[in-house]
Write a protein that holds these residues in place. Structure first.
Motif, PDB file in Angstrom:
ATOM      1  N   GLY A   1      16.791  32.013  53.062  1.00  0.00           N
ATOM      2  CA  GLY A   1      17.381  30.735  53.549  1.00  0.00           C
ATOM      3  C   GLY A   1      18.338  30.433  53.619  1.00  0.00           C
ATOM      4  N   SER A   2      19.459  29.024  53.855  1.00  0.00           N
ATOM      5  CA  SER A   2      20.205  28.859  54.628  1.00  0.00           C
ATOM      6  C   SER A   2      21.568  28.145  53.285  1.00  0.00           C
ATOM      7  N   ALA A   3      21.445  28.117  52.070  1.00  0.00           N
ATOM      8  CA  ALA A   3      21.607  27.072  50.538  1.00  0.00           C
ATOM      9  C   ALA A   3      22.981  28.148  50.186  1.00  0.00           C
ATOM     10  N   ALA A   4      22.888  29.343  49.970  1.00  0.00           N
ATOM     11  CA  ALA A   4      23.997  30.116  49.320  1.00  0.00           C
ATOM     12  C   ALA A   4      24.823  29.459  49.635  1.00  0.00           C
ATOM     13  N   PRO A   5      25.535  29.201  47.582  1.00  0.00           N
ATOM     14  CA  PRO A   5      26.655  28.920  47.823  1.00  0.00           C
ATOM     15  C   PRO A   5      27.764  29.634  48.578  1.00  0.00           C
ATOM     16  N   TYR A   6      29.188  29.404  49.599  1.00  0.00           N
ATOM     17  CA  TYR A   6      29.441  30.855  50.015  1.00  0.00           C
ATOM     18  C   TYR A   6      29.909  31.963  49.214  1.00  0.00           C
ATOM     19  N   LEU A   7      30.658  31.423  47.840  1.00  0.00           N
ATOM     20  CA  LEU A   7      31.209  32.419  47.313  1.00  0.00           C
ATOM     21  C   LEU A   7      29.643  32.960  46.889  1.00  0.00           C
ATOM     22  N   ASN A   8      28.508  33.163  46.889  1.00  0.00           N
ATOM     23  CA  ASN A   8      27.208  33.473  46.235  1.00  0.00           C
ATOM     24  C   ASN A   8      26.522  34.870  47.393  1.00  0.00           C
ATOM     25  N   LEU A   9      27.054  34.524  48.492  1.00  0.00           N
ATOM     26  CA  LEU A   9      27.039  35.327  50.153  1.00  0.00           C
ATOM     27  C   LEU A   9      27.307  36.987  49.133  1.00  0.00           C
ATOM     28  N   PRO A  10      26.779  37.575  49.858  1.00  0.00           N
ATOM     29  CA  PRO A  10      27.049  39.320  50.224  1.00  0.00           C
ATOM     30  C   PRO A  10      28.542  39.062  50.526  1.00  0.00           C
ATOM     31  N   ALA A  11      29.073  39.916  49.804  1.00  0.00           N
ATOM     32  CA  ALA A  11      30.693  40.316  49.916  1.00  0.00           C
ATOM     33  C   ALA A  11      30.801  41.598  49.433  1.00  0.00           C
TER      34      ALA A  11
ATOM     35  N   SER B   1      31.824  48.739  45.231  1.00  0.00           N
ATOM     36  CA  SER B   1      32.007  49.272  46.698  1.00  0.00           C
ATOM     37  C   SER B   1      33.895  48.762  47.560  1.00  0.00           C
ATOM     38  N   GLY B   2      33.482  49.496  48.276  1.00  0.00           N
ATOM     39  CA  GLY B   2      34.587  48.960  48.960  1.00  0.00           C
ATOM     40  C   GLY B   2      36.173  49.322  48.779  1.00  0.00           C
ATOM     41  N   ARG B   3      36.282  50.766  48.540  1.00  0.00           N
ATOM     42  CA  ARG B   3      37.630  51.249  47.870  1.00  0.00           C
ATOM     43  C   ARG B   3      38.282  51.478  49.381  1.00  0.00           C
ATOM     44  N   GLY B   4      39.404  50.732  49.316  1.00  0.00           N
ATOM     45  CA  GLY B   4      40.534  50.504  50.548  1.00  0.00           C
ATOM     46  C   GLY B   4      40.596  49.642  50.963  1.00  0.00           C
ATOM     47  N   ILE B   5      39.438  48.658  50.634  1.00  0.00           N
ATOM     48  CA  ILE B   5      39.126  47.740  51.467  1.00  0.00           C
ATOM     49  C   ILE B   5      39.481  46.023  50.451  1.00  0.00           C
ATOM     50  N   TYR B   6      40.552  45.047  50.563  1.00  0.00           N
ATOM     51  CA  TYR B   6      40.576  44.356  49.841  1.00  0.00           C
ATOM     52  C   TYR B   6      39.173  42.850  49.804  1.00  0.00           C
ATOM     53  N   SER B   7      39.040  43.075  48.245  1.00  0.00           N
ATOM     54  CA  SER B   7      37.553  42.961  47.820  1.00  0.00           C
ATOM     55  C   SER B   7      36.897  41.353  48.361  1.00  0.00           C
ATOM     56  N   ARG B   8      36.127  41.651  48.706  1.00  0.00           N
ATOM     57  CA  ARG B   8      35.931  40.172  49.367  1.00  0.00           C
ATOM     58  C   ARG B   8      36.692  40.042  50.212  1.00  0.00           C
ATOM     59  N   ARG B   9      36.688  40.793  51.161  1.00  0.00           N
ATOM     60  CA  ARG B   9      37.627  40.477  52.955  1.00  0.00           C
ATOM     61  C   ARG B   9      36.757  40.397  53.731  1.00  0.00           C
ATOM     62  N   TYR B  10      35.307  41.161  53.409  1.00  0.00           N
ATOM     63  CA  TYR B  10      34.296  40.472  54.784  1.00  0.00           C
ATOM     64  C   TYR B  10      32.700  39.572  53.696  1.00  0.00           C
ATOM     65  N   THR B  11      32.671  38.898  54.316  1.00  0.00           N
ATOM     66  CA  THR B  11      31.769  38.557  53.771  1.00  0.00           C
ATOM     67  C   THR B  11      30.231  37.849  54.570  1.00  0.00           C
TER      68      THR B  11
ATOM     69  N   SER C   1      38.661  36.155  64.210  1.00  0.00           N
ATOM     70  CA  SER C   1      39.058  37.250  64.396  1.00  0.00           C
ATOM     71  C   SER C   1      38.843  37.979  63.308  1.00  0.00           C
ATOM     72  N   THR C   2      39.012  39.169  62.844  1.00  0.00           N
ATOM     73  CA  THR C   2      38.310  40.301  62.234  1.00  0.00           C
ATOM     74  C   THR C   2      40.258  39.786  60.952  1.00  0.00           C
ATOM     75  N   ASP C   3      41.039  39.438  61.717  1.00  0.00           N
ATOM     76  CA  ASP C   3      42.688  39.561  61.532  1.00  0.00           C
ATOM     77  C   ASP C   3      42.911  38.287  60.249  1.00  0.00           C
ATOM     78  N   ALA C   4      42.470  37.545  60.932  1.00  0.00           N
ATOM     79  CA  ALA C   4      42.064  36.366  60.024  1.00  0.00           C
ATOM     80  C   ALA C   4      41.979  36.268  58.756  1.00  0.00           C
ATOM     81  N   ARG C   5      42.854  35.820  57.959  1.00  0.00           N
ATOM     82  CA  ARG C   5      42.774  35.643  55.968  1.00  0.00           C
ATOM     83  C   ARG C   5      42.627  33.926  55.717  1.00  0.00           C
ATOM     84  N   LEU C   6      42.211  34.280  54.766  1.00  0.00           N
ATOM     85  CA  LEU C   6      42.397  32.646  53.663  1.00  0.00           C
ATOM     86  C   LEU C   6      41.784  33.289  52.392  1.00  0.00           C
ATOM     87  N   ARG C   7      43.551  32.271  51.483  1.00  0.00           N
ATOM     88  CA  ARG C   7      43.063  32.679  50.300  1.00  0.00           C
ATOM     89  C   ARG C   7      41.993  31.895  49.311  1.00  0.00           C
TER      90      ARG C   7
END
Length: 254
Positions: free
Chosen positions: A141-151, A160-170, A1-7
């Protein structure tokens, strides 16, 4: 879901440096070094599972660390007269990043970041500019750590992403587009305003396909801080589904 979130909580050490040399008018090339060290990665709620939520295996284990370290190749083309408050011109930047195992990266991986911006003047006098910004960012490749994925919000300048919570979409690949209209309010340029809209999309972790568009919009006030350099203080308000926020900048967002 696009509404699901995890801090996710963590400590972070970041070092980015590059040196470029002019090859010919407006064109520069050079090398750099990037370091990302994420420490004690953990969910804010200890009952949650980062791997289960993100559907991603690398850099998501509870109480783990991830290191990404390696050189970059940088190519830059820039015809803007003033990068702080761009006048008519064009900007393009390419960054190819390598993270080899022998430089202590958690896993060997690559990324490619391509950024382009165009500025169009709509009047001969005063600030009356239409600006466009687009970038594509992907891991190879497929081995980038999650927090290094494009976000969203974690582009090269983190604007980027004014109006959107930072890292909301990764995701493994992120595409972004923004347009902004800039206009003086007073004849002397002391006050001005902007209107902007942006949209991004990322690949889903389970299908690796683009499935959703995430738009945002807003506006802001500009106050001339330095007339000689045309530097503005910016106060922007942006909003999107489920989020809104204020943004303060010295110079234009892009």
């Amino acid at each position: 879901s696009t509404d699901a979130r995890l801090r996710i909580n963590y400590s972070y050490i970041r070092l980015y440096a590059s040196a470029l040399k002019k090859i010919k008018p407006y064109f520069f090339a050079g090398l750099g070094y990037n370091l990302d060290y994420h420490i004690n990665i953990r969910p804010a709620d200890d009952t949650s599972s980062i791997p289960q939520f993100t559907k991603y295996a690398y850099g998501t284990a509870n109480r783990s660390n991830s290191i990404s370290s390696g050189p970059t190749l940088n190519l830059l083309f820039d015809t803007r007269v003033n990068s702080v408050n761009p006048l008519p011109g064009f900007y393009a930047n390419l960054i190819l990043r390598s993270n080899p195992d022998f430089l202590n990266s958690s896993k060997g991986w690559y990324s490619l970041y391509i950024d382009s911006r165009k500025y169009v003047t709509l009047a001969d006098r005063g600030q009356n500019v239409l600006a466009f910004w687009a970038y594509a960012w992907t891991t190879l490749g497929s081995a980038a750590p999650y927090l290094n994925l494009p976000a969203i919000g974690w582009d090269a300048e983190q604007r980027s992403g004014r109006g959107i919570y930072s890292r909301r979409y990764t995701g493994n690949t992120l595409l972004y587009f923004e347009t902004e209209y800039r206009r003086d309010i007073t004849h002397n340029g002391l006050l001005g305003f902007v209107l902007f809209a942006n949209v991004n999309t990322v690949t889903e972790q389970d299908t690796r396909r683009f499935a959703y568009l995430h738009p945002a919009a807003g506006g802001g006030l500009r106050i001339k801080f330095n007339k000689k350099t045309a530097t503005n203080v910016g106060i922007d308000f942006g909003f999107s589904k489920g989020h809104k926020g204020l943004y303060f900048t010295l110079g234009e967002t892009f």
